[in-house]
Design a protein around this motif. Sequence first.
Motif, PDB file in Angstrom:
ATOM      1  N   PHE A  95     -47.307 -44.595 -66.269  1.00  0.00           N
ATOM      2  CA  PHE A  95     -47.723 -45.303 -65.061  1.00  0.00           C
ATOM      3  C   PHE A  95     -46.831 -46.509 -64.846  1.00  0.00           C
ATOM      4  O   PHE A  95     -46.727 -47.365 -65.727  1.00  0.00           O
ATOM      5  N   CYS A  96     -46.224 -46.586 -63.677  1.00  0.00           N
ATOM      6  CA  CYS A  96     -45.400 -47.756 -63.359  1.00  0.00           C
ATOM      7  C   CYS A  96     -46.312 -48.959 -63.183  1.00  0.00           C
ATOM      8  O   CYS A  96     -47.305 -48.901 -62.459  1.00  0.00           O
ATOM      9  N   ALA A  97     -45.965 -50.050 -63.869  1.00  0.00           N
ATOM     10  CA  ALA A  97     -46.796 -51.255 -63.803  1.00  0.00           C
ATOM     11  C   ALA A  97     -46.056 -52.388 -63.100  1.00  0.00           C
ATOM     12  O   ALA A  97     -46.468 -53.545 -63.189  1.00  0.00           O
ATOM     13  N   THR A  98     -44.985 -52.082 -62.412  1.00  0.00           N
ATOM     14  CA  THR A  98     -44.208 -53.134 -61.742  1.00  0.00           C
ATOM     15  C   THR A  98     -44.751 -53.369 -60.325  1.00  0.00           C
ATOM     16  O   THR A  98     -45.586 -52.608 -59.844  1.00  0.00           O
ATOM     17  N   ILE A  99     -44.262 -54.415 -59.669  1.00  0.00           N
ATOM     18  CA  ILE A  99     -44.940 -55.017 -58.523  1.00  0.00           C
ATOM     19  C   ILE A  99     -45.349 -54.062 -57.401  1.00  0.00           C
ATOM     20  O   ILE A  99     -46.499 -54.064 -56.985  1.00  0.00           O
ATOM     21  N   SER A 100     -44.442 -53.216 -56.907  1.00  0.00           N
ATOM     22  CA  SER A 100     -44.816 -52.349 -55.771  1.00  0.00           C
ATOM     23  C   SER A 100     -45.942 -51.408 -56.164  1.00  0.00           C
ATOM     24  O   SER A 100     -46.904 -51.212 -55.407  1.00  0.00           O
ATOM     25  N   CYS A 101     -45.836 -50.820 -57.319  1.00  0.00           N
ATOM     26  CA  CYS A 101     -46.883 -49.892 -57.773  1.00  0.00           C
ATOM     27  C   CYS A 101     -48.160 -50.656 -58.079  1.00  0.00           C
ATOM     28  O   CYS A 101     -49.262 -50.215 -57.725  1.00  0.00           O
ATOM     29  N   TRP A 102     -48.005 -51.793 -58.705  1.00  0.00           N
ATOM     30  CA  TRP A 102     -49.190 -52.594 -59.054  1.00  0.00           C
ATOM     31  C   TRP A 102     -49.946 -52.981 -57.786  1.00  0.00           C
ATOM     32  O   TRP A 102     -51.170 -52.851 -57.721  1.00  0.00           O
ATOM     33  N   CYS A 137     -40.611 -50.454 -63.775  1.00  0.00           N
ATOM     34  CA  CYS A 137     -40.215 -49.750 -62.543  1.00  0.00           C
ATOM     35  C   CYS A 137     -39.522 -48.401 -62.821  1.00  0.00           C
ATOM     36  O   CYS A 137     -38.562 -48.313 -63.581  1.00  0.00           O
ATOM     37  N   LEU A 138     -40.043 -47.372 -62.160  1.00  0.00           N
ATOM     38  CA  LEU A 138     -39.478 -46.027 -62.314  1.00  0.00           C
ATOM     39  C   LEU A 138     -38.417 -45.753 -61.252  1.00  0.00           C
ATOM     40  O   LEU A 138     -37.912 -44.637 -61.150  1.00  0.00           O
ATOM     41  N   GLY A 139     -38.125 -46.762 -60.438  1.00  0.00           N
ATOM     42  CA  GLY A 139     -37.047 -46.611 -59.456  1.00  0.00           C
ATOM     43  C   GLY A 139     -37.453 -45.842 -58.218  1.00  0.00           C
ATOM     44  O   GLY A 139     -36.600 -45.309 -57.519  1.00  0.00           O
ATOM     45  N   SER A 140     -38.746 -45.784 -57.948  1.00  0.00           N
ATOM     46  CA  SER A 140     -39.208 -45.074 -56.762  1.00  0.00           C
ATOM     47  C   SER A 140     -40.197 -45.958 -56.004  1.00  0.00           C
ATOM     48  O   SER A 140     -41.250 -45.505 -55.547  1.00  0.00           O
ATOM     49  N   CYS A 141     -39.821 -47.242 -55.874  1.00  0.00           N
ATOM     50  CA  CYS A 141     -40.738 -48.275 -55.356  1.00  0.00           C
ATOM     51  C   CYS A 141     -41.215 -47.972 -53.941  1.00  0.00           C
ATOM     52  O   CYS A 141     -42.323 -48.342 -53.572  1.00  0.00           O
ATOM     53  N   GLY A 142     -40.395 -47.296 -53.131  1.00  0.00           N
ATOM     54  CA  GLY A 142     -40.762 -47.000 -51.744  1.00  0.00           C
ATOM     55  C   GLY A 142     -41.896 -45.993 -51.645  1.00  0.00           C
ATOM     56  O   GLY A 142     -42.487 -45.825 -50.579  1.00  0.00           O
ATOM     57  N   PRO A 145     -47.905 -45.892 -55.295  1.00  0.00           N
ATOM     58  CA  PRO A 145     -47.753 -45.909 -56.749  1.00  0.00           C
ATOM     59  C   PRO A 145     -47.256 -44.567 -57.295  1.00  0.00           C
ATOM     60  O   PRO A 145     -47.529 -43.528 -56.723  1.00  0.00           O
ATOM     61  N   VAL A 146     -46.560 -44.698 -58.412  1.00  0.00           N
ATOM     62  CA  VAL A 146     -45.877 -43.537 -58.984  1.00  0.00           C
ATOM     63  C   VAL A 146     -46.318 -43.324 -60.435  1.00  0.00           C
ATOM     64  O   VAL A 146     -46.481 -44.285 -61.184  1.00  0.00           O
ATOM     65  N   VAL A 147     -46.503 -42.061 -60.789  1.00  0.00           N
ATOM     66  CA  VAL A 147     -46.687 -41.725 -62.201  1.00  0.00           C
ATOM     67  C   VAL A 147     -45.665 -40.653 -62.540  1.00  0.00           C
ATOM     68  O   VAL A 147     -45.373 -39.784 -61.712  1.00  0.00           O
TER      69      VAL A 147
HETATM   70  S1  FES Z   1     -42.357 -50.633 -58.734  1.00  0.00           S
HETATM   71 FE1  FES Z   1     -43.107 -48.674 -59.288  1.00  0.00          FE
HETATM   72  S2  FES Z   1     -41.378 -47.415 -59.024  1.00  0.00           S
HETATM   73 FE2  FES Z   1     -40.611 -49.400 -58.676  1.00  0.00          FE
END
Ligand code: FES
Length: 177
Positions: A95-102, A137-142, A145-147
């Motif tokens: 699970f991406c825990a970086t800002i956009s996903c969060w 970040c998984l590099g798919s911020c756009g 949320p991404v898993v």
């Molecule tokens: S913040 Fe989740 S993929 Fe970049």
Amino acid sequence: MSEQARKQSDPSETAVEFSADSKRRFDEILKRYDSKRSALLPVLHLAQNEFGSVHDRVVEYVAKIMDLSPAQVLEVVTFYHMYHRKPQGENHLQFCATISCWMNGSHQLYKSTCSRLGIKDGEVTPDGKFSVQRVECLGSCGSAPVVQVNETYYENLTPEKLNRLINSCKEGNPQRP
Ligand code: FES
């Protein structure tokens, strides 16, 4: 013993040497790089696929075949979240825990998954089917949320989509994104 069971067995009981197929792929990888050292990341991927994780004996083996010290290999293994020191579940959910996903609810999705599966970060379910991990970040911020499940990205996740995904993994037939 099944491939999955082999990968999850006690590392101390598993021989650490590439299969004939992995040896062939190892030679192919080396041909793509000017220096052996530059090939370390793909060789670690190959080793992780073969042995299920990059535990201490795998680190020593990779160091030997790459003409590096175990400390040099371990430095790389522990820097990148894509390498695992312990065997993961058959379906490894990152699970991406970086800002956009969060900001788009990844933490709630992560928490509900841990609760549903009865495991915490870095743990594996008793049946070996699932493991969960929070990652950067998984590099798919756009499409947050991404898993990431094993090698596959699932984007624009909702609780419903995630439930369906987990159900399909439980049935042994993970749905395509
Ligand atoms: S913040 Fe989740 S993929 Fe970049």
